[in-house]
Design a protein around this motif. Sequence first.
Motif, PDB file in Angstrom:
ATOM      1  N   LEU A   1      47.217   5.121   1.308  1.00  0.00           N
ATOM      2  CA  LEU A   1      46.335   5.235   2.434  1.00  0.00           C
ATOM      3  C   LEU A   1      46.796   6.487   3.314  1.00  0.00           C
ATOM      4  N   ASP A   2      45.925   7.068   4.063  1.00  0.00           N
ATOM      5  CA  ASP A   2      46.172   8.455   4.532  1.00  0.00           C
ATOM      6  C   ASP A   2      46.167   7.854   5.949  1.00  0.00           C
ATOM      7  N   ILE A   3      47.470   7.413   6.560  1.00  0.00           N
ATOM      8  CA  ILE A   3      47.829   6.878   7.910  1.00  0.00           C
ATOM      9  C   ILE A   3      48.105   8.086   8.904  1.00  0.00           C
TER      10      ILE A   3
ATOM     11  N   SER B   1      33.355   8.994   4.986  1.00  0.00           N
ATOM     12  CA  SER B   1      34.894   9.096   5.113  1.00  0.00           C
ATOM     13  C   SER B   1      35.192   9.387   6.612  1.00  0.00           C
ATOM     14  N   GLY B   2      36.649   9.120   6.892  1.00  0.00           N
ATOM     15  CA  GLY B   2      36.958   9.445   8.257  1.00  0.00           C
ATOM     16  C   GLY B   2      37.642   8.505   8.901  1.00  0.00           C
ATOM     17  N   VAL B   3      38.000   8.676  10.072  1.00  0.00           N
ATOM     18  CA  VAL B   3      39.086   8.067  11.062  1.00  0.00           C
ATOM     19  C   VAL B   3      38.528   6.637  11.371  1.00  0.00           C
ATOM     20  N   MET B   4      39.419   5.639  11.092  1.00  0.00           N
ATOM     21  CA  MET B   4      39.270   4.185  11.515  1.00  0.00           C
ATOM     22  C   MET B   4      40.285   3.899  12.273  1.00  0.00           C
ATOM     23  N   VAL B   5      40.425   2.663  13.042  1.00  0.00           N
ATOM     24  CA  VAL B   5      41.322   1.974  13.744  1.00  0.00           C
ATOM     25  C   VAL B   5      41.184   0.613  13.232  1.00  0.00           C
ATOM     26  N   VAL B   6      42.675   0.318  12.844  1.00  0.00           N
ATOM     27  CA  VAL B   6      42.734  -1.383  12.235  1.00  0.00           C
ATOM     28  C   VAL B   6      43.523  -2.179  13.322  1.00  0.00           C
ATOM     29  N   ALA B   7      43.183  -3.354  13.509  1.00  0.00           N
ATOM     30  CA  ALA B   7      43.985  -4.454  14.459  1.00  0.00           C
ATOM     31  C   ALA B   7      44.945  -4.886  13.778  1.00  0.00           C
TER      32      ALA B   7
ATOM     33  N   ALA C   1      42.332  12.816  14.906  1.00  0.00           N
ATOM     34  CA  ALA C   1      41.495  13.745  14.099  1.00  0.00           C
ATOM     35  C   ALA C   1      41.851  13.628  12.449  1.00  0.00           C
ATOM     36  N   GLY C   2      40.720  13.471  11.670  1.00  0.00           N
ATOM     37  CA  GLY C   2      41.013  13.589  10.322  1.00  0.00           C
ATOM     38  C   GLY C   2      40.330  14.600   9.526  1.00  0.00           C
ATOM     39  N   GLU C   3      40.784  15.289   8.481  1.00  0.00           N
ATOM     40  CA  GLU C   3      40.106  16.366   7.732  1.00  0.00           C
ATOM     41  C   GLU C   3      39.191  15.921   6.979  1.00  0.00           C
ATOM     42  N   PRO C   4      37.937  16.283   6.714  1.00  0.00           N
ATOM     43  CA  PRO C   4      37.086  15.744   5.930  1.00  0.00           C
ATOM     44  C   PRO C   4      37.370  16.242   4.426  1.00  0.00           C
ATOM     45  N   PRO C   5      37.062  15.332   3.436  1.00  0.00           N
ATOM     46  CA  PRO C   5      37.583  15.320   2.097  1.00  0.00           C
ATOM     47  C   PRO C   5      37.269  16.727   1.514  1.00  0.00           C
ATOM     48  N   GLU C   6      37.865  16.832   0.390  1.00  0.00           N
ATOM     49  CA  GLU C   6      37.986  18.133  -0.345  1.00  0.00           C
ATOM     50  C   GLU C   6      36.221  18.728  -0.690  1.00  0.00           C
ATOM     51  N   GLU C   7      35.669  17.700  -1.332  1.00  0.00           N
ATOM     52  CA  GLU C   7      34.413  17.643  -1.638  1.00  0.00           C
ATOM     53  C   GLU C   7      33.495  18.460  -0.424  1.00  0.00           C
ATOM     54  N   PHE C   8      33.459  18.069   0.739  1.00  0.00           N
ATOM     55  CA  PHE C   8      32.982  18.359   2.037  1.00  0.00           C
ATOM     56  C   PHE C   8      33.355  19.780   2.234  1.00  0.00           C
TER      57      PHE C   8
END
Length: 312
Positions: free
Chosen positions: A80-82, A142-148, A288-295
Amino acid sequence: MATSFITVDEVLAGERLDVAVSRHVEELTRARVQKLIAEDYVQVDGKPQKANYRLRAGETVEVTVPEVKPAEIAAEKIDLDILYEDQDVLVLNKPKGLVIHPAAGHAGGTLVNALLHHCDDLSGIGGEARPGIVHRLDKDTSGVMVVAKNDRAHLSLSRQFKAHSVTREYVAIVHGEPAVEQGTIDAAIARHPKERKKMALTTAEKGRRAVTHFKVLDRFGEYSYLALRLETGRTHQIRVHLSSLGHPVVGDPVYGYKKQKFKLSGQALHARLLGFNHPTDHRYLEFAGEPPEEFRRLLNLLRGKGEAQDED
């Protein structure tokens, strides 16, 4: 099990059953209440009713909340990209292709499987199959998510999403060029009347209000690079709204063009920024999260900085 009783007074009379219960039993989200109603854990004067039942003065609502079942989901070691983690929340940059929770066709390899391996505990408000999940992104978004990580955090975050106080910004590469530099799409969305896996625009009476703000960041003739901010968070909202403008997201297999010039593994849509108030100390946090390489490769190609092998 815990049981609560609500006496319907003149103020509550006429209110929907699910709305009334979610307001009076604070530890329950509306989605959780609707599930309890569907399973007959909520009764009005001793009889089960539907979620949209309109309450009448003098009625008594009995709400029984069963113990949360242990999640019968296998923990899996998935990288996971935490971006941030503490005792209450975990923020990550979800990769494209990762399904959020187990469902038909995706029994394993999901974000929930990964979270169960990474975390000692997760909130149970989301139900057995969705521990910790407060909001979702489509599989190929893809992108930024928050988990409880606990129920208190889950309830706080759910309320913020419901109040539309969470900052949610996306970027997308779309077909064509919008006629204006920025604008707002305010159009209700509901389940497609014929294709049940799709959403569609509808009237305010039949659907739920959906509001998307957009701004053009760059133009490339046949394509444009947009920033988008969600005011509401309906299923497939951005994809449906942009398609309705005639500017579907590049690579979108559901709402986009059947013939695509570029080989992408899904839509070029990325949740790049998420901001919320911390459930415990209430300080505003933004990630903020970087877009994937494909994007990024496609964007560079359109800007004339990339290699042509990305094209068919």
